[in-house]
Design a protein around this motif. Structure first.
Motif, PDB file in Angstrom:
ATOM      1  N   ASP A 149      -6.167  11.567  26.900  1.00  0.00           N
ATOM      2  CA  ASP A 149      -5.947  10.464  28.003  1.00  0.00           C
ATOM      3  C   ASP A 149      -7.240   9.135  27.968  1.00  0.00           C
ATOM      4  OD1 ASP A 149      -2.907  11.320  28.049  1.00  0.00           O
ATOM      5  OD2 ASP A 149      -3.917  13.009  29.734  1.00  0.00           O
ATOM      6  N   GLY A 168      -8.317   7.347  26.486  1.00  0.00           N
ATOM      7  CA  GLY A 168      -8.479   6.463  25.519  1.00  0.00           C
ATOM      8  C   GLY A 168      -6.866   5.850  25.747  1.00  0.00           C
ATOM      9  N   THR A 169      -6.168   5.983  26.582  1.00  0.00           N
ATOM     10  CA  THR A 169      -5.443   5.513  26.757  1.00  0.00           C
ATOM     11  C   THR A 169      -4.772   4.324  27.706  1.00  0.00           C
ATOM     12  OG1 THR A 169      -3.689   7.380  27.157  1.00  0.00           O
ATOM     13  CG2 THR A 169      -2.509   6.227  28.052  1.00  0.00           C
ATOM     14  N   VAL A 170      -4.198   3.430  27.483  1.00  0.00           N
ATOM     15  CA  VAL A 170      -5.206   1.745  28.364  1.00  0.00           C
ATOM     16  C   VAL A 170      -3.767   1.663  29.533  1.00  0.00           C
ATOM     17  CG1 VAL A 170      -3.981  -0.245  28.304  1.00  0.00           C
ATOM     18  CG2 VAL A 170      -5.595   0.792  26.234  1.00  0.00           C
ATOM     19  N   GLY A 171      -4.278   2.034  30.648  1.00  0.00           N
ATOM     20  CA  GLY A 171      -3.497   2.064  31.538  1.00  0.00           C
ATOM     21  C   GLY A 171      -2.716   2.947  32.050  1.00  0.00           C
ATOM     22  N   ILE A 190      -1.669   6.018  34.180  1.00  0.00           N
ATOM     23  CA  ILE A 190      -1.383   6.841  35.934  1.00  0.00           C
ATOM     24  C   ILE A 190      -1.882   8.075  35.526  1.00  0.00           C
ATOM     25  CG2 ILE A 190      -0.427   6.083  37.423  1.00  0.00           C
ATOM     26  CD1 ILE A 190       1.890   3.607  36.217  1.00  0.00           C
TER      27      ILE A 190
END
Lengths: 450, 553
Positions: B541, B543-546, B548
């Motif tokens: 998570d 590294g997840t772009v954007g 929430i």
């Protein structure tokens, strides 16, 4: 409905006009595509960690997500499009002739987007040729993913041939009014054309249409694509024979909705009230209602089979599915649309093009949601769900969301480009509407069907 | 067949005549053929040795055919040692012998062809083996084309011995330089309606064997299935089974990262390399002195090597490999037939080896769980308070005329209990000796125990009624011994995970099978306490772009 007579000039209008609105639309579509290409480049640089995906099992993630969901959705749009166009030809549904070519172009666009998704989804897209094609003779015997790529390629060829063949008639007749700029393209498209071939082409196209109609349920969206999931024994959210019909119904729903939206746009942009008539929208809406009904029927079958004395794994998966708020929202949206379609069928005054457009958007949103959820749900409730971290979590990342914008931009660009190159409404359709078509006498089919 | 029938062939004179006519039709000497056939029958009856038969006709055969493919005397004698009996048996004995192809064997056994009957003689221009092949077909043990390796690496895992220490997981991570959360080996505690952790446990009493564990454990490496779904669905053949030993591996040079294998695997054993691995390729280390990481990461194949071992590069799929660099002997001969997790397991719950070889550790553990458990427990010095003394220890501690109790007291660490178990092992043992191809630790430990018991018995007779009763072995029958062992180790049931899915896994478990509603619970050792990450998504998570936070489908 219109008093105007459809003319060649009408269908040439997109080619011979260049408006500010067109440029704006082109700019927006290109921007969407480029934005995603940049995002994809970043993904290639960083790895798939930029997505919201993860490992199902102890890892607590979802292996596949929006990319695969959107992939099967675009494939569905594509397959539905070509089925629609083939049905028009095969069953002499002349009423829909004006949107037949739009449907074919939707197929090309949908397949392009789907093919793009395959690349975007992979960890090592650079190996596509060496690894996949290099071992094709072995893997085609086992891997549903290879069947998938095979059949999609076959359909791309089939659809492109279909479109190419029907374009020859139009281009050769309208050549004088087409821009010289694209002369080489027209030359290639009409290579060796003589009027004597018209009849032959007609027959060829008929056979291609027959092949499309026969292969669609058996192999394509009723076969290979659902098999990607339905054949895996340990994912109860996916397993089962119902997935074939389910996928096919979704494909047709999505395609009809997509074509309605595209038809609406063209009609509005080029004053085609007398070509893409209200009658076409009414008819398409009824067909949409019919396939929506089938879809909801299949959903009901799936649910009842799981929750009423279903085996443990199936029961868990289905109970989770129906309890999912997003599933409930998607189904409510689709069911609501069905109710509207039936009501406007009973009381025609309830129909309006704008409402048909809204219905289409709702259905497309509903099917896309269902597809993404369907893919993810397999990982959330596997048979072997002992892991504390299963069901895992997944929410698409900004890059994944952007892929929807990018592929929509890609398809929009395809239409924007094609509409400047070739007529998006068949010359046959105009001739038919004017009543001077050679098959004119066949236009006596009932006005309201479905 | 009448008694005055002078024919040599068991089917009688008429048959002989028919064969002779057939011989007449060939270009070869019928008389020689009949004579040879007659003597060949004598060979089958044992009246004439095959060597004599060969010598008698060698010159004639050379003259008639210009070649004699029948065996030389030495080859014959070698064959004779391999198997005694009919041609068929002799051929069977050769079948599956790696050193010689079947065809070569046939050639050598040409003499046997003559023994089958004169039909072979008529076909001599094609070489005598042809008719034998025909005779063999249908009832031969195996066709030449179905070559199956006789090695299949796999495991038998004793879940009741697993104490959830997670040593195997950390050993695997270190061996393969895995990223955080990439748990190729995964150990979990679980509960379901029928198997609660704390109360109502099978073991209400602490015993040395069960270590008083309150947990139901599950140890989940890759199952290296014989019918691996991951391999079937792979669009590239990157996921494959290595022919020579049945390991299911991923070719990191071919994998395109579509992750369909992870989707199709019912066990969830795959871990994708979502980003650049923490350990650079150059730093992969498994040997004492790895000047070249290829040594560890590349495994041997019939044709060259493939990059299948250790952590995956970015964008490809990884999972438990069962340590091919060890199986290939690249980490030393003593590591063949072992895996990093097996070597690290303190109670010896993981038994790795060739599951097709009945002498291997996993086979012994699977087929003789009670005895094997006792052996492992008594000889595994790292995690057992009870240890069987060696024969040497016994010999140096005991002297002639000791009585049982004195003898036991004289050997450090020996108790009546331990001796009783050792004696029971000896009583139920079939005496199978370990093979020399791989690490058969259970059978060699069994041999140690057998010689220790033998040594002990030099000083004290354990086969008296008195001794039996003192050791709790009742009437001293094998059944009693078995019962004594069961008292000590329990008698576990065995199972394979998700057998009904049809994957034919090569990992067998001893102990409780988790039911369909079993859920993982917190185990005796926390993952983070030994430097492991359980939920990899926590890391991914980041590294997840954007992203929430807290939002999920």
């Amino acid at each position: 409905m219109s008093t105007k007579t459809p003319s060649e000039e009408d269908i040439l209008r997109p080619i011979n006009t260049l408006t500010k609105k067109y440029f704006i639309l082109y700019g927006v579509a290109a921007l969407g595509l480029v934005a995603f290409l940049v995002a994809w480049a970043y993904q290639l640089q960083q790895g798939l960690i930029v997505t919201g995906l993860g490992d199902w099992g102890s890892g607590g993630g979802s292996t596949w997500g929006l990319y695969i969901g959107a992939f099967i959705w675009w494939v569905g749009v594509a397959h539905g499009g070509i089925i629609l166009s083939a049905a028009v030809r095969l069953l002499n549904m002349d009423r829909y002739m004006p949107v037949a070519r739009l449907a074919e172009m939707t197929t090309i666009g949908g397949l392009s987007a789907a093919g793009f998704y395959i690349l975007v989804h992979m960890g090592r897209p650079d190996r596509m040729v060496t690894s996949v094609i290099g071992h094709y003779h072995i893997t085609v015997n086992n891997s549903p993913l290879v069947w998938d790529v095979t059949v999609i390629t076959a359909y791309f060829v089939l659809s492109a041939t279909y479109l190419g063949l029907t374009l020859r008639y139009d281009i050769s007749r309208l050549r004088d009014d087409l821009p010289d700029m694209f002369e080489p393209v027209y030359k290639i498209l009409t290579l060796g054309y003589t009027e004597a071939e018209d009849k032959v082409i007609d027959r060829m196209v008929w056979w291609l249409a027959a092949a499309v109609i026969i292969m669609a349920p058996l192999l394509l969206h009723g076969g290979v694509i659902p098999w990607l999931f339905a054949l895996l024994p340990a994912m109860p959210g996916w397993t089962g024979a119902i997935q074939g019909p389910m996928f096919l119904s979704i494909a047709l729903m999505s395609a009809i909705s997509g074509i309605m939206i595209i038809s609406y746009a063209f009609r509005r942009a080029y004053d085609w009230d007398h070509i893409i008539t209200d009658d076409i929208f009414r008819g398409l809406l009824l067909w949409l209602g019919f396939f929506t009904l089938l879809f909801l029927w299949f959903q009901l079958q799936t649910i009842i089979n799981g929750v009423f004395l279903g085996p443990t794994n199936k029961a868990v998966a289905i109970e989770a599915k129906i309890a999912h708020p997003i599933y409930q929202v998607a189904m409510t949206m689709i069911f609501g649309t069905l109710v509207y379609i039936f009501l406007q069928g009973i009381r025609p005054a309830l129909f309006s093009k704008r409402r048909a457009l809204i219905a289409s958007v709702i259905v497309l949103t509903g099917t896309l949601t269902e597809k993404i959820l369907f893919v993810v749900e397999g990982f959330l409730h596997p048979t072997f769900d002992i892991y504390a971290n299963t069901p895992g979590t997944y929410f698409p990342s900004a890059i994944e969301w952007l892929s929807l914008v990018g592929t929509t931009g890609l398809v929009a660009l395809l239409f924007l480009n094609l509409s400047k190159l070739v007529p998006v409404v068949e010359l046959h359709a105009i001739e038919h509407l004017r009543g001077d078509h050679e098959h004119g006498e066949e236009a006596t089919e009932p006005e309201v069907e479905a | 067949m009448s008694t005055d029938d002078e024919s040599f062939h068991p089917l009688g004179e008429e048959w002989e005549d028919e064969l002779e006519t057939m011989l007449d039709d060939t270009e070869y000497d019928s008389d020689l053929g009949m004579e040879m056939a007659q003597d060949a029958m004598r060979v089958t009856k044992g009246e004439l040795s095959e060597a004599e038969f060969h010598e008698r006709y060698h010159e004639d055969v050379m003259e008639e055919f210009g070649e004699d493919e029948r065996p030389t005397k030495e080859a014959y004698e070698a064959a004779q040692e391999e198997a005694k009996g009919t041609v068929s048996n002799m051929l069977n004995a050769f079948d599956g012998d790696d050193g010689e192809t079947r065809r070569e064997t046939m050639k050598k056994m040409g003499v046997g062809a003559a023994a089958v009957g004169v039909g072979a003689f008529g076909a001599a221009s094609n070489g005598p083996e042809q008719s034998v092949t025909a005779a063999e077909e249908g009832h031969g043990p195996r066709q030449e084309t179905t070559e199956e390796s006789d090695t299949q690496w796999g495991m038998t895992i004793d879940l009741e011995r697993c104490d959830g220490c997670l040593s195997c997981m950390t050993a695997c991570s270190e061996e393969n330089d895995l990223d955080q959360g990439v748990n190729w080996m995964y150990v979990m505690a679980w509960e379901d309606e029928n198997h609660h952790g704390q109360e109502g446990s099978e073991y209400d009493v602490y015993t040395d064997f069960n270590m008083g564990s309150d947990f139901n454990m599950l140890v989940r490496p890759c199952q290296h299935c014989t019918d691996a779904p991951c391999e079937k669905v792979c669009p590239t053949t990157a996921r494959h089974t290595r022919d020579k030993d049945g390991l299911v591996l991923t070719d990191y040079d071919v994998c395109i990262g579509c992750r369909y294998c992870q989707v199709a695997c019912p066990y969830g054993v795959n871990y994708f390399q979502w980003d650049e691995p923490d350990v650079a390729y150059e730093d992969i280390d498994g040997l004492e002195d790895p000047d070249n990481p290829d040594q560890i990461t590349h495994a041997e194949y019939e044709h060259g090597e493939r990059w299948v071992d250790s952590r995956a590069p970015r964008g490809t799929m990884s999972k438990c490999t069962m340590c091919p660099s060890m199986q290939d002997g690249k980490q030393g001969e003593d590591k063949v037939g072992t895996s990093a997790c097996e070597s690290a397991c303190p109670p010896g719950a993981i038994q790795f080896g060739n599951v097709k070889d009945e002498r291997s550790d996993p086979s012994q553990h699977r087929e003789h769980p009670v005895k094997s458990r006792a052996i492992v427990h008594l000889t595994n010095s790292t995690d057992s308070t009870k240890t069987a003394p060696s024969a040497d220890q016994i010999n140096s501690a005991l002297s002639e005329g000791d009585d049982l109790q004195t003898a036991i007291d004289q050997i450090e660490g020996l108790t009546v209990d331990i001796l009783a178990i050792m004696k029971s092992i000896e009583m139920v043992s079939e005496g199978t000796e370990p093979g020399d191809e791989e690490n058969n630790s259970i059978l060699s430990a069994e041999q140690d125990i057998l010689s220790a018991v033998e040594a002990f018995q030099q000083y004290v007779d354990l086969e008296t009624e008195e001794a039996y009763s003192e050791l709790g072995l009742g009437d001293g029958s094998e059944q009693q011994a078995h019962f004594r062992l069961e008292q000590y180790t329990g008698d576990p049931s065995s199972f394979q995970l998700l057998e009904d899915v049809g994957t034919n896994p090569n990992v067998t478990y001893l102990g409780q099978e988790p039911g369909p509603e079993a859920q993982q619970v917190e185990g005796p050792t926390k993952y983070e306490d030994v430097g492991l990450l359980d939920e990899r998504q926590e890391y991914l998570d980041e590294g997840t772009v954007g992203r929430i936070d807290g939002v999920s489908l």
